[in-house]
Design a protein around this motif. Structure first.
Motif, short mmCIF file in Angstrom:
data_model
loop_
_atom_site.label_atom_id
_atom_site.label_comp_id
_atom_site.label_asym_id
_atom_site.label_seq_id
_atom_site.Cartn_x
_atom_site.Cartn_y
_atom_site.Cartn_z
N UNK A 174 6.75 28.39 8.08
CA UNK A 174 7.66 28.41 6.93
C UNK A 174 7.37 27.24 6.00
N UNK A 175 7.10 26.08 6.58
CA UNK A 175 6.77 24.91 5.76
C UNK A 175 5.49 25.13 4.95
N UNK A 176 4.51 25.77 5.56
CA UNK A 176 3.25 26.07 4.87
C UNK A 176 3.48 26.99 3.67
N UNK A 177 4.55 27.76 3.70
CA UNK A 177 4.86 28.69 2.61
C UNK A 177 5.92 28.13 1.67
N UNK A 178 6.19 26.83 1.79
CA UNK A 178 7.10 26.12 0.90
C UNK A 178 8.55 26.58 0.99
N UNK A 179 8.98 27.03 2.16
CA UNK A 179 10.40 27.27 2.37
C UNK A 179 11.08 25.96 2.70
N UNK A 180 12.31 25.81 2.22
CA UNK A 180 13.15 24.70 2.63
C UNK A 180 13.73 25.07 3.99
N UNK A 181 13.77 24.11 4.91
CA UNK A 181 14.09 24.44 6.30
C UNK A 181 15.17 23.52 6.85
N UNK A 182 16.12 24.13 7.55
CA UNK A 182 17.13 23.36 8.25
C UNK A 182 17.23 23.84 9.69
N UNK A 183 17.61 22.95 10.58
CA UNK A 183 17.86 23.31 11.97
C UNK A 183 19.05 22.53 12.50
N UNK A 184 19.67 23.08 13.53
CA UNK A 184 20.65 22.37 14.33
C UNK A 184 20.10 22.39 15.76
N UNK A 185 19.71 21.25 16.32
CA UNK A 185 19.12 21.25 17.66
C UNK A 185 20.00 21.89 18.73
N UNK A 186 21.31 21.97 18.49
CA UNK A 186 22.22 22.55 19.47
C UNK A 186 22.09 24.06 19.57
N UNK A 187 21.36 24.69 18.64
CA UNK A 187 21.18 26.14 18.72
C UNK A 187 19.70 26.51 18.82
N UNK A 188 18.92 25.58 19.38
CA UNK A 188 17.52 25.86 19.73
C UNK A 188 17.30 25.36 21.15
#
Length: 213
Positions: A174-188
């Motif tokens: 996703x980063x390679x395709x220039x998407x802005x990315x968010x995560x919450x470690x508690x749901x991975x």
């Protein structure tokens, strides 16, 4: 002239965001599954809440799934021998390949696995879609990028099963395709500190969605 010295091109756009849920299927995410990933059951309640929050805000929830054919022909090389020898993991048209019910809306339709294998985006409710990926990353030989562009989505909140493999690969794709990315470690599941630090270094935002939207 616009001063761009302090522009943050990685800031999440909550009006153009989608939730990407990766590999939360019975065989991987249920303790009784054929290939359970330790720690995945624990993320289900909060991930279910997060998915519902996206739906309430009218944002897409995209379920990315694996399907291993019985002959192993579409399986990663490292697992091909295991599957072709008779082990059934996320076998199409079986309960093991099903998405966990707590992560689906009450009106979700059954998923046609053959349509997924044919490369289609399958819509199962107003905001929920399912896409099959043949390898670790959600973008590799899938219609995901084209679908996101069609929906004018430029921001992804990524969650799901086993960070070292599929979520991490999907984040980098996703980063390679220039998407802005968010995560919450508690749901991975399977997250670890060094991996999170590496994501921050490529502009991934680590946050609790309740604090932002």
């Amino acid at each position: 002239m616009i001063n761009t010295d302090h522009m943050d091109y990685t800031s999440l756009d909550w009006k153009k965001i989608a939730l990407l849920i990766i590999d939360m299927q019975m065989d991987f995410a249920d303790r009784k599954g054929a290939s359970y990933v330790e720690g995945t059951e624990q993320i289900i309640p909060l991930l279910s809440q997060t998915a519902n929050r996206f739906r309430l805000n009218g944002r897409p929830v995209i379920h990315i799934v694996r399907l291993y054919k019985r002959d192993g022909s579409n399986v990663d090389l490292c697992r091909r021998d295991l599957i072709s020898s008779g082990r059934e993991i996320v076998l199409p048209h079986t309960n093991g390949a099903a998405i966990l019910s707590p992560l689906l809306p009450s009106d979700a339709q059954n998923v046609d696995h053959q349509k997924l294998l044919d490369g289609q985006v399958v819509q199962i409710s107003t905001y929920d879609y399912v896409i099959y990926k043949p390898r670790w990353g959600a973008f590799y030989q899938t219609p995901l990028h084209e679908f996101l562009q069609l929906k004018e989505i430029d921001t992804l909140f990524i969650a799901g099963c086993n960070f070292p493999n599929c979520p991490r690969t999907s984040i980098y794709q996703a980063s390679e395709r220039d998407y802005k990315i968010g995560i919450n470690p508690a749901i991975i599941s399977g997250v670890y500190e060094r991996g999170l630090n590496e994501l921050v270094n490529i502009g991934v935002k680590i946050c609790n969605i309740d604090e932002n939207h």
